[in-house]
Scaffold this motif. Structure first.
Motif, PDB file in Angstrom:
ATOM      1  N   GLY A 167       0.805  -1.223   0.000  1.00  0.00           N
ATOM      2  CA  GLY A 167       0.000   0.000   0.000  1.00  0.00           C
ATOM      3  C   GLY A 167       0.838   1.274   0.000  1.00  0.00           C
ATOM      4  O   GLY A 167       0.310   2.387   0.036  1.00  0.00           O
ATOM      5  N   HIS A 210     -11.662  -5.647  -4.824  1.00  0.00           N
ATOM      6  CA  HIS A 210     -10.366  -6.336  -4.886  1.00  0.00           C
ATOM      7  C   HIS A 210     -10.637  -7.837  -4.741  1.00  0.00           C
ATOM      8  O   HIS A 210     -11.110  -8.282  -3.694  1.00  0.00           O
ATOM      9  CB  HIS A 210      -9.457  -5.841  -3.755  1.00  0.00           C
ATOM     10  CG  HIS A 210      -8.157  -6.596  -3.678  1.00  0.00           C
ATOM     11  ND1 HIS A 210      -6.927  -5.993  -3.855  1.00  0.00           N
ATOM     12  CD2 HIS A 210      -7.888  -7.911  -3.453  1.00  0.00           C
ATOM     13  CE1 HIS A 210      -5.973  -6.910  -3.733  1.00  0.00           C
ATOM     14  NE2 HIS A 210      -6.527  -8.083  -3.484  1.00  0.00           N
ATOM     15  N   GLN A 234     -10.801  -2.148   2.804  1.00  0.00           N
ATOM     16  CA  GLN A 234      -9.415  -1.671   2.911  1.00  0.00           C
ATOM     17  C   GLN A 234      -9.381  -0.258   3.478  1.00  0.00           C
ATOM     18  O   GLN A 234     -10.254   0.542   3.194  1.00  0.00           O
ATOM     19  CB  GLN A 234      -8.777  -1.601   1.520  1.00  0.00           C
ATOM     20  CG  GLN A 234      -8.682  -2.911   0.801  1.00  0.00           C
ATOM     21  CD  GLN A 234      -7.987  -2.765  -0.552  1.00  0.00           C
ATOM     22  OE1 GLN A 234      -7.633  -1.668  -0.982  1.00  0.00           O
ATOM     23  NE2 GLN A 234      -7.800  -3.885  -1.231  1.00  0.00           N
TER      24      GLN A 234
HETATM   25  P1  ADP Z   1       0.361  -2.916  -3.100  1.00  0.00           P
HETATM   26  O1  ADP Z   1       1.354  -3.737  -3.858  1.00  0.00           O
HETATM   27  O2  ADP Z   1       0.999  -1.742  -2.436  1.00  0.00           O
HETATM   28  O3  ADP Z   1      -0.519  -3.719  -2.203  1.00  0.00           O
HETATM   29  P2  ADP Z   1      -1.651  -2.884  -5.187  1.00  0.00           P
HETATM   30  O4  ADP Z   1      -1.322  -2.509  -6.581  1.00  0.00           O
HETATM   31  O5  ADP Z   1      -1.820  -4.342  -4.887  1.00  0.00           O
HETATM   32  O6  ADP Z   1      -0.567  -2.252  -4.206  1.00  0.00           O
HETATM   33  O7  ADP Z   1      -2.975  -2.126  -4.729  1.00  0.00           O
HETATM   34  C1  ADP Z   1      -3.458  -2.147  -3.405  1.00  0.00           C
HETATM   35  C2  ADP Z   1      -4.855  -1.572  -3.366  1.00  0.00           C
HETATM   36  O8  ADP Z   1      -4.852  -0.224  -3.868  1.00  0.00           O
HETATM   37  C3  ADP Z   1      -5.878  -2.300  -4.235  1.00  0.00           C
HETATM   38  O9  ADP Z   1      -6.437  -3.402  -3.596  1.00  0.00           O
HETATM   39  C4  ADP Z   1      -6.894  -1.206  -4.492  1.00  0.00           C
HETATM   40  O10 ADP Z   1      -7.769  -1.015  -3.421  1.00  0.00           O
HETATM   41  C5  ADP Z   1      -6.032   0.032  -4.613  1.00  0.00           C
HETATM   42  N1  ADP Z   1      -5.695   0.258  -6.034  1.00  0.00           N
HETATM   43  C6  ADP Z   1      -4.548  -0.048  -6.658  1.00  0.00           C
HETATM   44  N2  ADP Z   1      -4.605   0.298  -7.967  1.00  0.00           N
HETATM   45  C7  ADP Z   1      -5.824   0.830  -8.178  1.00  0.00           C
HETATM   46  C8  ADP Z   1      -6.502   1.365  -9.313  1.00  0.00           C
HETATM   47  N3  ADP Z   1      -5.921   1.450 -10.510  1.00  0.00           N
HETATM   48  N4  ADP Z   1      -7.761   1.802  -9.146  1.00  0.00           N
HETATM   49  C9  ADP Z   1      -8.375   1.735  -7.942  1.00  0.00           C
HETATM   50  N5  ADP Z   1      -7.795   1.252  -6.831  1.00  0.00           N
HETATM   51  C10 ADP Z   1      -6.526   0.804  -6.936  1.00  0.00           C
END
Ligand code: ADP
Length: 491
Positions: A167, A210, A234
């Motif tokens: 995050g 998600h 989240q």
């Molecule tokens: P990390 O590797 O830091 O966990 P992620 O890419 O897995 O980051 O994203 C974590 C969360 O951030 C997702 O579950 C979602 O809630 C939010 N998120 C990430 N990218 C997007 C996006 N393009 N649009 C909306 N929410 C997003």
């Protein structure tokens, strides 16, 4: 790769306990590589041997490759289990272990490296014709050029560090006024936290869920999926409540997502447990990233499928594991996990530290408690404030929600504040109960954390709606319309 008799655990808290339990059941010795702060911890007491690898700050212990390697060598360990967080997705650590002739319980350093670079991962998944969130991941990295690309994509846009995780290194840009500054800030954050200032842009999907797919690969190249988990509750892009399986996707969409996850894992010759994360909006799914490790939320998958992912990881590393037959993996019932944080529930997650005076986990059928602290142990400011995970299973989602509420009610914890009141309000919220929530849920309804009890109108409104809905699902009741209750109640 070969026989394993002794496993060093490069982690702490409840996940270290989870790994120790797996070692005990497999008749293997466990050695905890711990910091000074964790001498008073459940994992310390439960492990067969303990090696202090450094001081309490993570940089001097849990995040230091050198100290963990030295610890594993001193322990005479055949393998290291990294848990999640810390060095679990660090390709250099996996490589250093390999060089020291110690097994890393996880995929190859190459697979970790490729998937750890979110841009590289997107390129691989594109080859398998799986859509990623639309955006820009080109070479021009100047904040000005990136701001122009953001304009083209259309706001809101999210800027992410290519090497980011947990995050961190992500910022949502709502319009052009602050775009350049926010992109520059994301690049600085990426450089300081992950050693790279490379960023990319994605359209920000503001009604998305998600949903992630658990996969597992064995040493013979077989890969299966273990269905999905929904993790849309989240706060600041970090999960709080997770469920298996998601009730918000159709059979067709589930098939497409699980197929895509297996294809991706095969493309990188993936070995062990991994998770392919997606966002789902308007019945379309978009690849987000792959996590090359055990997830915090793995227990919900274990409960609905009747598997033990940690023992599977260890046996797989020993080449003594034949991956489950895909057709025999059939989810049954519903599981929910709540992450228990030591924090003030009424002030947006302000961590709470202190010594646990007393705690009681109200055991009963279908309840599981994964915890790292016991009475007398201190919750310090050095580490993440997740103290424990409470996981429940029941035959339908509605019954699982009721069971979780009851379990949280009966849980006793003295010495630190916890997010239990917050979790109960989330679980009782009508949007959670009917399953319509998305990743904006906390922001929309609990931006300030739990609603204080003196605001009784709001709290009782939440409670009443919840009781109405949950009461409808008495066994045999015909009135409950949620697909989440219906699709799994007869399986
Ligand atoms: P990390 O590797 O830091 O966990 P992620 O890419 O897995 O980051 O994203 C974590 C969360 O951030 C997702 O579950 C979602 O809630 C939010 N998120 C990430 N990218 C997007 C996006 N393009 N649009 C909306 N929410 C997003």
């Amino acid at each position: 790769m070969g026989d394993i008799k002794k496993i060093a655990i490069a982690n702490r808290g409840e996940v270290a306990v989870r790994i120790i339990r797996a070692c005990q059941e497999l008749g293997l010795e466990s050695v905890l590589l711990h910091s000074k702060a964790d001498i008073n911890s459940r994992a310390y007491r439960m492990s067969d041997a303990q090696i202090c690898i450094g001081d309490s700050p993570v940089g001097e212990s849990y995040l230091s490759i050198e100290r963990n390697i030295d610890g594993a060598l001193a322990a005479g360990a055949d393998a290291v289990h990294p848990g999640f967080g810390f060095l679990s997705e660090n390709a250099d650590f996996a490589q250093a272990l390999q060089d020291a002739n110690i097994d890393f319980i996880g995929p190859s350093p190459e697979a970790i490296r490729t998937m750890g670079d979110k841009i590289a991962a997107k390129k691989i998944i594109a080859k398998a014709n799986v859509p990623s969130v639309p955006g820009y991941n080109g070479a021009d990295q100047s904040p000005e050029a990136l701001a122009k690309e953001a304009e083209k994509i259309g706001y809101p846009v999210i800027v992410k560090a290519a090497a980011g995780g947990g995050g961190r290194g992500m910022k949502v840009i709502v319009d052009s006024t602050s775009a350049i500054e926010m992109i520059a800030a994301a690049k600085r954050e990426g450089l300081s936290a992950f050693g790279s200032d490379q960023v990319f842009l994605e359209k920000y999907l503001n009604r998305a869920k998600h949903i992630e797919v658990q996969i597992f690969g064995d040493l013979s190249g077989n890969v299966v999926h273990l269905f999905d988990r929904e993790c849309s509750v989240q706060r600041r892009h970090q999960k709080i409540i997770e469920e298996a399986v998601s009730g918000s996707i159709s059979h067709e969409l589930r098939s497409k997502m699980t197929d895509a996850a297996v294809k991706l894992a095969k493309a990188v010759k993936y070995v062990g447990a991994g998770t392919v994360e997606f966002l789902v909006q308007d019945d379309e799914f978009y690849f987000l990233e792959m996590n090359t490790r055990l997830q915090v939320e793995h227990p919900v998958t274990e409960l609905v499928l009747g598997v033990d992912l940690v023992k599977a990881q260890i046996l797989n590393q020993m080449n003594r594991f034949n991956v489950w037959e895909q057709d025999l993996l059939i989810p049954r019932g519903h599981a929910i996990e709540c992450r228990l944080y030591a924090e003030d529930p009424f002030s947006v997650g302000m961590p709470s530290t202190g010594t646990i005076g007393f705690q009681s986990w109200p055991d009963a059928p279908g309840r599981r408690f994964d915890y790292g602290y016991e009475a007398g142990d201190a919750v310090t400011p050095f580490y993440d404030s997740m103290m424990a995970k409470i996981i429940v299973w029941d035959e339908t989602r509605s019954r699982a929600i009721s069971k979780m509420l009851k379990t949280l009610d009966e849980t006793i914890l003295f010495g630190v504040k916890s997010n239990i009141p917050f979790l109960k309000q989330i679980l009782s919220h009508p949007e959670f109960v009917d399953g319509s929530f998305n990743t904006q849920f906390i922001n929309q309804h609990f931006a300030e954390g739990a609603i204080p009890f003196n605001n009784s109108d709001q709290v009782s409104a939440i409670g009443e709606m919840c009781i109405d809905k949950i009461a409808d699902v008495a066994p045999g009741s015909q009135s409950f319309k949620s697909p989440w209750a219906q699709s799994w109640s007869n399986t």
